[in-house]
Write a protein that holds these residues in place. Sequence first.
Motif, PDB file in Angstrom:
ATOM      1  N   GLN A   7     -11.188 -39.209  -5.026  1.00  0.00           N
ATOM      2  CA  GLN A   7     -10.019 -38.719  -5.732  1.00  0.00           C
ATOM      3  C   GLN A   7      -9.631 -37.342  -5.206  1.00  0.00           C
ATOM      4  O   GLN A   7     -10.487 -36.564  -4.789  1.00  0.00           O
ATOM      5  CB  GLN A   7     -10.287 -38.640  -7.242  1.00  0.00           C
ATOM      6  N   LEU A   8      -8.338 -37.071  -5.246  1.00  0.00           N
ATOM      7  CA  LEU A   8      -7.804 -35.768  -4.855  1.00  0.00           C
ATOM      8  C   LEU A   8      -6.952 -35.265  -6.003  1.00  0.00           C
ATOM      9  O   LEU A   8      -6.012 -35.941  -6.437  1.00  0.00           O
ATOM     10  CB  LEU A   8      -6.959 -35.904  -3.587  1.00  0.00           C
ATOM     11  N   ASN A   9      -7.283 -34.093  -6.502  1.00  0.00           N
ATOM     12  CA  ASN A   9      -6.549 -33.518  -7.625  1.00  0.00           C
ATOM     13  C   ASN A   9      -5.348 -32.710  -7.162  1.00  0.00           C
ATOM     14  O   ASN A   9      -5.309 -32.210  -6.038  1.00  0.00           O
ATOM     15  CB  ASN A   9      -7.467 -32.619  -8.459  1.00  0.00           C
ATOM     16  N   ALA A  10      -4.387 -32.579  -8.038  1.00  0.00           N
ATOM     17  CA  ALA A  10      -3.250 -31.708  -7.754  1.00  0.00           C
ATOM     18  C   ALA A  10      -3.758 -30.282  -7.586  1.00  0.00           C
ATOM     19  O   ALA A  10      -4.576 -29.808  -8.377  1.00  0.00           O
ATOM     20  CB  ALA A  10      -2.233 -31.786  -8.897  1.00  0.00           C
ATOM     21  N   GLY A  11      -3.315 -29.602  -6.553  1.00  0.00           N
ATOM     22  CA  GLY A  11      -3.742 -28.234  -6.316  1.00  0.00           C
ATOM     23  C   GLY A  11      -5.084 -28.105  -5.644  1.00  0.00           C
ATOM     24  O   GLY A  11      -5.613 -27.001  -5.514  1.00  0.00           O
ATOM     25  N   GLU A  12      -5.650 -29.216  -5.183  1.00  0.00           N
ATOM     26  CA  GLU A  12      -6.975 -29.198  -4.553  1.00  0.00           C
ATOM     27  C   GLU A  12      -6.858 -29.349  -3.039  1.00  0.00           C
ATOM     28  O   GLU A  12      -5.991 -30.080  -2.536  1.00  0.00           O
ATOM     29  CB  GLU A  12      -7.841 -30.325  -5.100  1.00  0.00           C
ATOM     30  N   ILE A  13      -7.733 -28.661  -2.322  1.00  0.00           N
ATOM     31  CA  ILE A  13      -7.865 -28.831  -0.877  1.00  0.00           C
ATOM     32  C   ILE A  13      -9.180 -29.545  -0.625  1.00  0.00           C
ATOM     33  O   ILE A  13     -10.254 -29.008  -0.894  1.00  0.00           O
ATOM     34  CB  ILE A  13      -7.836 -27.484  -0.140  1.00  0.00           C
ATOM     35  N   LEU A  14      -9.071 -30.766  -0.118  1.00  0.00           N
ATOM     36  CA  LEU A  14     -10.244 -31.594   0.128  1.00  0.00           C
ATOM     37  C   LEU A  14     -10.526 -31.600   1.631  1.00  0.00           C
ATOM     38  O   LEU A  14      -9.707 -32.059   2.427  1.00  0.00           O
ATOM     39  CB  LEU A  14      -9.991 -33.026  -0.362  1.00  0.00           C
ATOM     40  N   GLY A  15     -11.663 -31.061   2.023  1.00  0.00           N
ATOM     41  CA  GLY A  15     -12.060 -31.079   3.423  1.00  0.00           C
ATOM     42  C   GLY A  15     -12.793 -32.360   3.758  1.00  0.00           C
ATOM     43  O   GLY A  15     -13.505 -32.914   2.917  1.00  0.00           O
ATOM     44  N   ILE A  16     -12.607 -32.849   4.978  1.00  0.00           N
ATOM     45  CA  ILE A  16     -13.347 -34.020   5.452  1.00  0.00           C
ATOM     46  C   ILE A  16     -14.033 -33.649   6.759  1.00  0.00           C
ATOM     47  O   ILE A  16     -13.386 -33.220   7.710  1.00  0.00           O
ATOM     48  CB  ILE A  16     -12.426 -35.241   5.647  1.00  0.00           C
ATOM     49  N   ALA A  17     -15.357 -33.795   6.774  1.00  0.00           N
ATOM     50  CA  ALA A  17     -16.161 -33.445   7.944  1.00  0.00           C
ATOM     51  C   ALA A  17     -16.921 -34.670   8.408  1.00  0.00           C
ATOM     52  O   ALA A  17     -17.211 -35.583   7.629  1.00  0.00           O
ATOM     53  CB  ALA A  17     -17.129 -32.315   7.606  1.00  0.00           C
ATOM     54  N   GLY A  18     -17.247 -34.673   9.687  1.00  0.00           N
ATOM     55  CA  GLY A  18     -18.028 -35.778  10.237  1.00  0.00           C
ATOM     56  C   GLY A  18     -18.050 -35.683  11.745  1.00  0.00           C
ATOM     57  O   GLY A  18     -17.215 -35.018  12.356  1.00  0.00           O
ATOM     58  N   LEU A  19     -19.009 -36.347  12.361  1.00  0.00           N
ATOM     59  CA  LEU A  19     -19.095 -36.370  13.807  1.00  0.00           C
ATOM     60  C   LEU A  19     -17.995 -37.243  14.387  1.00  0.00           C
ATOM     61  O   LEU A  19     -17.346 -38.013  13.664  1.00  0.00           O
ATOM     62  CB  LEU A  19     -20.466 -36.902  14.237  1.00  0.00           C
ATOM     63  N   MET A  20     -17.774 -37.133  15.689  1.00  0.00           N
ATOM     64  CA  MET A  20     -16.826 -38.017  16.358  1.00  0.00           C
ATOM     65  C   MET A  20     -17.239 -39.467  16.116  1.00  0.00           C
ATOM     66  O   MET A  20     -18.423 -39.817  16.222  1.00  0.00           O
ATOM     67  CB  MET A  20     -16.806 -37.726  17.854  1.00  0.00           C
ATOM     68  N   GLY A  21     -16.263 -40.302  15.740  1.00  0.00           N
ATOM     69  CA  GLY A  21     -16.560 -41.697  15.468  1.00  0.00           C
ATOM     70  C   GLY A  21     -17.008 -41.971  14.057  1.00  0.00           C
ATOM     71  O   GLY A  21     -17.344 -43.117  13.724  1.00  0.00           O
ATOM     72  N   SER A  22     -17.005 -40.950  13.206  1.00  0.00           N
ATOM     73  CA  SER A  22     -17.444 -41.133  11.816  1.00  0.00           C
ATOM     74  C   SER A  22     -16.392 -41.808  10.952  1.00  0.00           C
ATOM     75  O   SER A  22     -16.686 -42.241   9.835  1.00  0.00           O
ATOM     76  CB  SER A  22     -17.820 -39.781  11.197  1.00  0.00           C
ATOM     77  N   GLY A  23     -15.147 -41.872  11.448  1.00  0.00           N
ATOM     78  CA  GLY A  23     -14.078 -42.508  10.671  1.00  0.00           C
ATOM     79  C   GLY A  23     -13.091 -41.538  10.072  1.00  0.00           C
ATOM     80  O   GLY A  23     -12.220 -41.944   9.284  1.00  0.00           O
ATOM     81  N   ARG A  24     -13.169 -40.260  10.450  1.00  0.00           N
ATOM     82  CA  ARG A  24     -12.269 -39.253   9.860  1.00  0.00           C
ATOM     83  C   ARG A  24     -10.801 -39.565  10.147  1.00  0.00           C
ATOM     84  O   ARG A  24      -9.986 -39.675   9.228  1.00  0.00           O
ATOM     85  CB  ARG A  24     -12.611 -37.863  10.403  1.00  0.00           C
ATOM     86  N   THR A  25     -10.474 -39.661  11.429  1.00  0.00           N
ATOM     87  CA  THR A  25      -9.083 -39.899  11.812  1.00  0.00           C
ATOM     88  C   THR A  25      -8.620 -41.277  11.359  1.00  0.00           C
ATOM     89  O   THR A  25      -7.478 -41.451  10.920  1.00  0.00           O
ATOM     90  CB  THR A  25      -8.925 -39.752  13.334  1.00  0.00           C
ATOM     91  N   GLU A  26      -9.493 -42.270  11.437  1.00  0.00           N
ATOM     92  CA  GLU A  26      -9.129 -43.619  11.012  1.00  0.00           C
ATOM     93  C   GLU A  26      -8.781 -43.648   9.531  1.00  0.00           C
ATOM     94  O   GLU A  26      -7.854 -44.365   9.121  1.00  0.00           O
ATOM     95  CB  GLU A  26     -10.276 -44.577  11.306  1.00  0.00           C
ATOM     96  N   LEU A  27      -9.489 -42.865   8.719  1.00  0.00           N
ATOM     97  CA  LEU A  27      -9.177 -42.789   7.294  1.00  0.00           C
ATOM     98  C   LEU A  27      -7.784 -42.206   7.091  1.00  0.00           C
ATOM     99  O   LEU A  27      -6.995 -42.712   6.280  1.00  0.00           O
ATOM    100  CB  LEU A  27     -10.227 -41.942   6.570  1.00  0.00           C
ATOM    101  N   ALA A  28      -7.462 -41.140   7.822  1.00  0.00           N
ATOM    102  CA  ALA A  28      -6.139 -40.532   7.718  1.00  0.00           C
ATOM    103  C   ALA A  28      -5.049 -41.525   8.105  1.00  0.00           C
ATOM    104  O   ALA A  28      -3.998 -41.622   7.446  1.00  0.00           O
ATOM    105  CB  ALA A  28      -6.064 -39.292   8.606  1.00  0.00           C
TER     106      ALA A  28
END
Length: 326
Positions: free
Chosen positions: A106-127
């Motif tokens: 979940q992402l709340n209004a007014g919140e900054i949610l960081g996403i970290a992970g190694l290359m190939g972890s699925g970060r960009t694919e999730l976006a």
Amino acid sequence: MNTRARTFAAAAVALLSCGIIIIYISHRMDEVYRIADRITILRDGRRLLTEPLGALSTEQIVEGIVGRAVDGALTYRERTPAARSEVLLDARGLTAGTRVRDVSFQLNAGEILGIAGLMGSGRTELARCLFGVDPLDSGEVRIRGRRVDITNPRKAIRAGLALIPEDRRAQGLVLEHSVRSNLLLPLLPSLRHGLVIDDRAGSALADSLIERFGIKVADRNRPVRLLSGGNQQKVVIAKWLGTQPNVLILDEPTAGVDIGTKSEILEVIRQLADDGKGVIVISSEYPELLAVSDRVLVLRDGRIARDLPRHDIPDEESLQLAVQGV
């Protein structure tokens, strides 16, 4: 020090031991301090100074590069929790192939949610899944409790989402087009009257975005490919913020930009959250991620491995260990 800096440092030591002189061009402070003996600062095509690295503080180097003091850009500033009470985005069981596997958050209004992970972890694919670029095999997204259709980017935009892509030159810009045209691309529906585009209103809107985001360009009709990397990134951010999104997803927003532009981008992110937007920041630059995130999701093998409040991450090394699964 991050893995990239360690790799460069090891390579530099090996080259120096062979008697090879190294001229290393970078605006990454950790790498500069690890590798360099002397530093030359260039600004606006002129040499500002050349000094032994030990004779200058980080603040002096940054001020020399930027031309002004940049205070607290990488310092986390905790904001009022009350501003983040409403669930804005609710992702449930998102699955897309093997790169995104049963991801819920979940992402709340007014919140900054960081996403970290190694290359190939699925970060960009999730976006890409959240913005409708890649199709979901299963799962759903809700905005303020209402299920939304994100089966393509147009529908995602309609639902109030915007994506700043990882590769601005290949995915975020039409390089041969003008700054004006790039700024207006996602805004054309609002400028259309029947079959006609209001050219005057478009120029006025482009000028207002150029001024608002401090894009350095003498002529809005100049091809965007001729701008610096930092100003190109500002164009990408400005054009999507012009759509007034409720949720902004930024994939590597500070990659390849100077520290002055980096501080400006981080301030834009903070201001968006202060205005009640939901912001998702994906970054391999851990100092920047820790500077703005209220919470950090750690992705591993396409799944959420950790969900960490910012106050549970004391430093960059702790985040690196969490990402590596230590």
